[in-house]
Design an enzyme around this catalytic site. Sequence first.
Site, PDB file in Angstrom:
ATOM      1  N   SER A 196       0.476  -1.421  -0.073  1.00  0.00           N
ATOM      2  CA  SER A 196      -0.247   0.595  -0.077  1.00  0.00           C
ATOM      3  C   SER A 196       0.949   1.208  -0.125  1.00  0.00           C
ATOM      4  CB  SER A 196      -0.558   0.248   1.110  1.00  0.00           C
ATOM      5  OG  SER A 196      -1.280   0.772   0.975  1.00  0.00           O
ATOM      6  N   HIS A 230      -2.427   7.191  -5.178  1.00  0.00           N
ATOM      7  CA  HIS A 230      -2.535   5.735  -3.581  1.00  0.00           C
ATOM      8  C   HIS A 230      -2.753   5.152  -4.486  1.00  0.00           C
ATOM      9  CE1 HIS A 230      -5.539   3.079  -2.396  1.00  0.00           C
ATOM     10  NE2 HIS A 230      -5.145   3.031  -1.027  1.00  0.00           N
ATOM     11  N   ASN A 232      -3.054   0.507  -3.788  1.00  0.00           N
ATOM     12  CA  ASN A 232      -2.831  -0.859  -3.049  1.00  0.00           C
ATOM     13  C   ASN A 232      -3.403  -2.211  -3.784  1.00  0.00           C
ATOM     14  OD1 ASN A 232      -5.102  -2.952  -1.362  1.00  0.00           O
ATOM     15  ND2 ASN A 232      -3.525  -1.581   0.499  1.00  0.00           N
ATOM     16  N   ARG A 238      -3.208  -6.365  -2.862  1.00  0.00           N
ATOM     17  CA  ARG A 238      -3.454  -7.195  -1.764  1.00  0.00           C
ATOM     18  C   ARG A 238      -3.782  -8.790  -1.881  1.00  0.00           C
ATOM     19  NH1 ARG A 238      -6.628  -3.423  -1.900  1.00  0.00           N
ATOM     20  NH2 ARG A 238      -9.483  -3.520  -1.480  1.00  0.00           N
ATOM     21  N   HIS A 290      -6.291   7.542 -16.997  1.00  0.00           N
ATOM     22  CA  HIS A 290      -6.952   6.769 -17.232  1.00  0.00           C
ATOM     23  C   HIS A 290      -7.661   5.253 -18.694  1.00  0.00           C
ATOM     24  CE1 HIS A 290     -10.174   7.127 -14.407  1.00  0.00           C
ATOM     25  NE2 HIS A 290      -9.991   8.539 -14.086  1.00  0.00           N
ATOM     26  N   HIS A 345     -20.586  13.278   3.104  1.00  0.00           N
ATOM     27  CA  HIS A 345     -20.463  14.105   3.469  1.00  0.00           C
ATOM     28  C   HIS A 345     -20.537  15.400   3.102  1.00  0.00           C
ATOM     29  CE1 HIS A 345     -16.506  13.208   4.943  1.00  0.00           C
ATOM     30  NE2 HIS A 345     -16.376  14.325   5.666  1.00  0.00           N
ATOM     31  N   GLY A 378      -2.631  -4.403  13.502  1.00  0.00           N
ATOM     32  CA  GLY A 378      -1.753  -4.160  12.320  1.00  0.00           C
ATOM     33  C   GLY A 378      -0.903  -2.657  13.655  1.00  0.00           C
ATOM     34  N   ARG A 379       0.680  -2.233  12.722  1.00  0.00           N
ATOM     35  CA  ARG A 379       1.411  -1.682  13.056  1.00  0.00           C
ATOM     36  C   ARG A 379       0.643   0.289  12.146  1.00  0.00           C
ATOM     37  NH1 ARG A 379       6.664   0.680  11.241  1.00  0.00           N
ATOM     38  NH2 ARG A 379       7.663   0.932  12.918  1.00  0.00           N
TER      39      ARG A 379
END
Length: 310
Positions: free
Chosen positions: A100, A114, A116, A118, A153, A183, A267-268
């Site tokens: 990540s 960003h 990630n 997994r 994209h 929100h 997790g850390r």
Amino acid sequence: MSALPENAVAQVKAWLLGLQQQIVDGLEQEDGGRFIRDEWQRPDGEGLAGGGIVRLLSEGEVFEQAGVNFSHVQGASMPVSATAHRPELAGRAFQALGVSLVIHPRNPYVPTSHANVRFFIAEKAGEAPIWWFGGGFDLTPYYPFHGDVVEWHRMASKACAPFGEEVYPKYKAWCDEYFYLKHRQETRGIGGLFFDDLNEGGFERCFGLTRSVGEAYLPAYQTIVNRRKATPYGERERDFQLYRRGRYVEFNLVFDRGTLFGLQSGGRTESILMSLPPLVKWRYNWSPEPGTPEATLYDHYLRPRDWLAE
């Protein structure tokens, strides 16, 4: 659920570690600085074990903070954030592996990004393992350039193309829906790809798709960074960047499933919250003046659009 190779975890782990190093090398090339390496191990206890490797560049010339994390954690039972989404996982031991990363640039004309990727496997004696892949990448510009957005994209679409023409539209829409601040009634940025619970078509296909997405991130982002990192900016642009970073914090702490999973699974904490920007501002009831460059972001980019059609 299709059969899983005996060495599936080892295969995925080897690739993830290689991907982490590849991304670190590329970002060092853009910045000129060097990432520190912090290897950590969780003490055994409370049914949890595992560790990871943090790679962090702080106060660089181009990147104010860039973190690329690898983790491999194991537990005796799945955390609430996972079983709420997948109730059939309750009572199963699990392993979770992933890379990540979040990159916070110094120049407001370079977007935050960003990514990630997994792999999860949940096991129970006498039953077949439940496994899946997830991942994606997304872009959060402050002063968007239309060509950069379209190219981002296009790279995402190209990564998905070998796996079916329906994959990019599906994962693009999933990204728009996931990275949405309810929100605020706005998207976090201009999106990209997001997928989860991927196990259709067998391990090899799913691993191949995940590799394609993970390996598409660096060239897509590095192209934009290289193009924009020398753009002149002043206090106004910097101030707006810090204000908009607040949206990133709000999403990660309120909505992000990965953050919740990491914290609930023991997790850390330092590694999990490394995604937060080093500097940020909030203002009460602020909105940009109509017709300004800052208003362009709100008016044209913070809602889902078919960028490839443009």
